[in-house]
Scaffold this motif. Structure first.
Motif, PDB file in Angstrom:
ATOM      1  N   ARG A  41      18.847  15.511   2.618  1.00 16.91           N
ATOM      2  CA  ARG A  41      20.031  14.650   2.499  1.00 16.91           C
ATOM      3  C   ARG A  41      21.032  14.924   3.624  1.00 16.91           C
ATOM      4  NH1 ARG A  41      19.205  16.221  -3.012  1.00 16.91           N
ATOM      5  NH2 ARG A  41      18.398  14.473  -4.262  1.00 16.91           N
ATOM      6  N   LYS A  42      21.201  16.184   3.969  1.00 15.26           N
ATOM      7  CA  LYS A  42      22.131  16.544   5.047  1.00 15.26           C
ATOM      8  C   LYS A  42      21.674  15.927   6.370  1.00 15.26           C
ATOM      9  CE  LYS A  42      24.554  20.601   6.947  1.00 15.26           C
ATOM     10  NZ  LYS A  42      24.326  20.391   8.370  1.00 15.26           N
ATOM     11  N   THR A  43      20.364  15.996   6.633  1.00 19.13           N
ATOM     12  CA  THR A  43      19.832  15.414   7.868  1.00 19.13           C
ATOM     13  C   THR A  43      20.008  13.906   7.883  1.00 19.13           C
ATOM     14  OG1 THR A  43      18.176  17.183   8.027  1.00 19.13           O
ATOM     15  CG2 THR A  43      17.773  15.185   9.301  1.00 19.13           C
ATOM     16  N   LEU A  44      19.777  13.264   6.737  1.00 17.09           N
ATOM     17  CA  LEU A  44      19.934  11.810   6.662  1.00 17.09           C
ATOM     18  C   LEU A  44      21.381  11.389   6.901  1.00 17.09           C
ATOM     19  CD1 LEU A  44      17.617  11.009   3.624  1.00 17.09           C
ATOM     20  CD2 LEU A  44      17.241  10.333   5.996  1.00 17.09           C
ATOM     21  N   GLU A  45      22.331  12.218   6.481  1.00 15.97           N
ATOM     22  CA  GLU A  45      23.742  11.915   6.692  1.00 15.97           C
ATOM     23  C   GLU A  45      24.151  12.089   8.154  1.00 15.97           C
ATOM     24  OE1 GLU A  45      25.853  14.492   4.097  1.00 15.97           O
ATOM     25  OE2 GLU A  45      25.323  13.391   2.260  1.00 15.97           O
ATOM     26  N   GLU A  46      23.515  13.049   8.830  1.00 17.35           N
ATOM     27  CA  GLU A  46      23.955  13.412  10.178  1.00 17.35           C
ATOM     28  C   GLU A  46      23.137  12.784  11.301  1.00 17.35           C
ATOM     29  OE1 GLU A  46      23.750  17.637  10.160  1.00 17.35           O
ATOM     30  OE2 GLU A  46      25.543  17.906   8.907  1.00 17.35           O
ATOM     31  N   SER A  47      21.927  12.327  10.991  1.00 19.49           N
ATOM     32  CA  SER A  47      21.032  11.864  12.054  1.00 19.49           C
ATOM     33  C   SER A  47      20.367  10.546  11.691  1.00 19.49           C
ATOM     34  CB  SER A  47      19.935  12.915  12.314  1.00 19.49           C
ATOM     35  OG  SER A  47      20.492  14.188  12.554  1.00 19.49           O
ATOM     36  N   ARG A  48      19.937   9.847  12.714  1.00 21.53           N
ATOM     37  CA  ARG A  48      19.130   8.657  12.497  1.00 21.53           C
ATOM     38  C   ARG A  48      17.720   9.086  12.128  1.00 21.53           C
ATOM     39  NH1 ARG A  48      17.028   5.972  17.604  1.00 21.53           N
ATOM     40  NH2 ARG A  48      14.916   5.778  16.817  1.00 21.53           N
ATOM     41  N   VAL A  49      17.173   8.490  11.071  1.00 20.95           N
ATOM     42  CA  VAL A  49      15.808   8.789  10.652  1.00 20.95           C
ATOM     43  C   VAL A  49      15.068   7.466  10.453  1.00 20.95           C
ATOM     44  CG1 VAL A  49      14.353   9.771   8.841  1.00 20.95           C
ATOM     45  CG2 VAL A  49      16.419  10.984   9.563  1.00 20.95           C
ATOM     46  N   ASP A  50      13.926   7.305  11.115  1.00 24.85           N
ATOM     47  CA  ASP A  50      13.154   6.071  11.005  1.00 24.85           C
ATOM     48  C   ASP A  50      12.033   6.161   9.976  1.00 24.85           C
ATOM     49  OD1 ASP A  50      14.464   4.569  13.182  1.00 24.85           O
ATOM     50  OD2 ASP A  50      13.647   6.173  14.430  1.00 24.85           O
ATOM     51  N   LEU A  51      11.614   7.398   9.647  1.00 24.07           N
ATOM     52  CA  LEU A  51      10.548   7.581   8.659  1.00 24.07           C
ATOM     53  C   LEU A  51      10.589   9.018   8.160  1.00 24.07           C
ATOM     54  CD1 LEU A  51       6.935   6.267   8.675  1.00 24.07           C
ATOM     55  CD2 LEU A  51       7.276   8.740   8.459  1.00 24.07           C
ATOM     56  N   ILE A  52      10.286   9.209   6.875  1.00 23.88           N
ATOM     57  CA  ILE A  52      10.270  10.545   6.277  1.00 23.88           C
ATOM     58  C   ILE A  52       8.848  10.899   5.855  1.00 23.88           C
ATOM     59  CG2 ILE A  52      11.102  12.002   4.399  1.00 23.88           C
ATOM     60  CD1 ILE A  52      13.589  10.238   4.265  1.00 23.88           C
ATOM     61  N   VAL A  53       8.381  12.064   6.267  1.00 21.19           N
ATOM     62  CA  VAL A  53       7.133  12.639   5.779  1.00 21.19           C
ATOM     63  C   VAL A  53       7.539  13.647   4.717  1.00 21.19           C
ATOM     64  CG1 VAL A  53       5.075  13.971   6.355  1.00 21.19           C
ATOM     65  CG2 VAL A  53       5.976  12.291   7.985  1.00 21.19           C
ATOM     66  N   LEU A  54       7.222  13.364   3.454  1.00 20.88           N
ATOM     67  CA  LEU A  54       7.795  14.107   2.328  1.00 20.88           C
ATOM     68  C   LEU A  54       6.709  14.796   1.504  1.00 20.88           C
ATOM     69  CD1 LEU A  54      10.287  14.732   0.543  1.00 20.88           C
ATOM     70  CD2 LEU A  54       9.928  12.510  -0.566  1.00 20.88           C
ATOM     71  N   ASP A  55       6.804  16.109   1.393  1.00 21.84           N
ATOM     72  CA  ASP A  55       5.846  16.865   0.597  1.00 21.84           C
ATOM     73  C   ASP A  55       6.125  16.652  -0.890  1.00 21.84           C
ATOM     74  OD1 ASP A  55       3.747  18.687   0.115  1.00 21.84           O
ATOM     75  OD2 ASP A  55       5.173  20.319  -0.148  1.00 21.84           O
ATOM     76  N   LEU A  56       5.069  16.491  -1.667  1.00 18.53           N
ATOM     77  CA  LEU A  56       5.219  16.254  -3.098  1.00 18.53           C
ATOM     78  C   LEU A  56       5.660  17.503  -3.847  1.00 18.53           C
ATOM     79  CD1 LEU A  56       4.791  14.401  -5.603  1.00 18.53           C
ATOM     80  CD2 LEU A  56       2.425  15.174  -5.615  1.00 18.53           C
TER      81      LEU A  56
END
Length: 242
Positions: A41-56
């Protein structure tokens, strides 16, 4: 790609984060990393993100919880990673709003191919096919709420949609009165090509018609175009935020 796409890798395994960051950076992406939901969440607030690779299987908030929360407020594409390969895990991930799913162990080049496919689907629509950011889409008395991710019937009652059904309906509403074949629908909703025996599109459209009260024999909203595909045969009005 003309500009570097920003990929956020969320995984608590330091070796995997390092490996993926090195590989993706070497192949034309800018990679950011996070170990848990708080850092994500902190990264999403501070940086542009075009896609997330998310571990389950993250400690604390797991990937499914994070994906569901993310989908309530963002449309950033998500590729889910897991050490488990059971079909139920894949279904749960997609139902929570993930755009694709990859079971560990995997080759970095396979993830790279999946990322390119999902980005192509979400970023490379021709300009005349892309809608501005919208809060809701109205059609034939129905409303697809893109913020809450649910469907409202003409009486304002919520009609439950699976993640796959939501994505399929959204694609039709983004391309009204345009014939879309099975290959295009699979590419736009799942980022993959159609198998000759793949009936996923037909099944999802059948379910959507049932929920919309659209008679399968003589549909008026999602029509079948013989030997070509399907078309959303209605006017779509966009409700913008504000």
């Amino acid at each position: 790609m003309d500009t570097l796409s920003h990929i956020l890798v969320v995984d608590d395994d330091r070796d995997i984060r390092g490996l993926l960051a090195e590989y993706l950076d070497a192949n034309g992406f800018k990679t950011l990393t996070a170990t848990n939901g708080t850092e994500m969440r902190k990264t999403l607030e501070e940086s542009r993100v075009d896609l997330i690779v998310l571990d389950l299987t993250l400690p604390g908030e797991d990937g499914l919880t994070l994906c569901r929360d993310l989908r309530s407020r963002s449309t950033v594409p998500v590729i889910m990673l897991t050490a488990r390969g059971e079909p139920l895990d894949r279904i749960l991930g997609l139902e929570m709003g993930a755009d694709d799913y990859l079971a560990k162990p995997f080759e970095p080049r396979e993830l790279f191919a999946r990322i390119r496919s999902v980005l192509r689907r979400t970023q490379a629509l021709p300009p005349n096919m892309a809608l501005p950011q919208a809060k809701a889409l109205h059609f034939s008395g129905w409303t697809l709420d893109l913020t809450a991710r649910h469907l409202l019937n003409p009486d304002g009652i919520v009609v439950a949609l699976s993640g796959a059904e939501f994505r399929m309906l959204k694609v039709f509403l983004e391309h009204p009165n345009r014939v879309l074949n099975r290959d295009q629908l699979l590419e736009l909703t799942q980022g993959r090509e159609a198998d000759p025996f793949d009936r996923a599109v037909d099944l999802q459209i059948s379910r959507l018609r049932q929920k919309l009260g659209d008679d399968a024999r003589t549909p008026t909203i999602i029509k079948t175009v013989r030997n070509e595909g399907y078309v959303l045969a209605t006017t779509v009005n966009t409700e913008n935020p504000g």
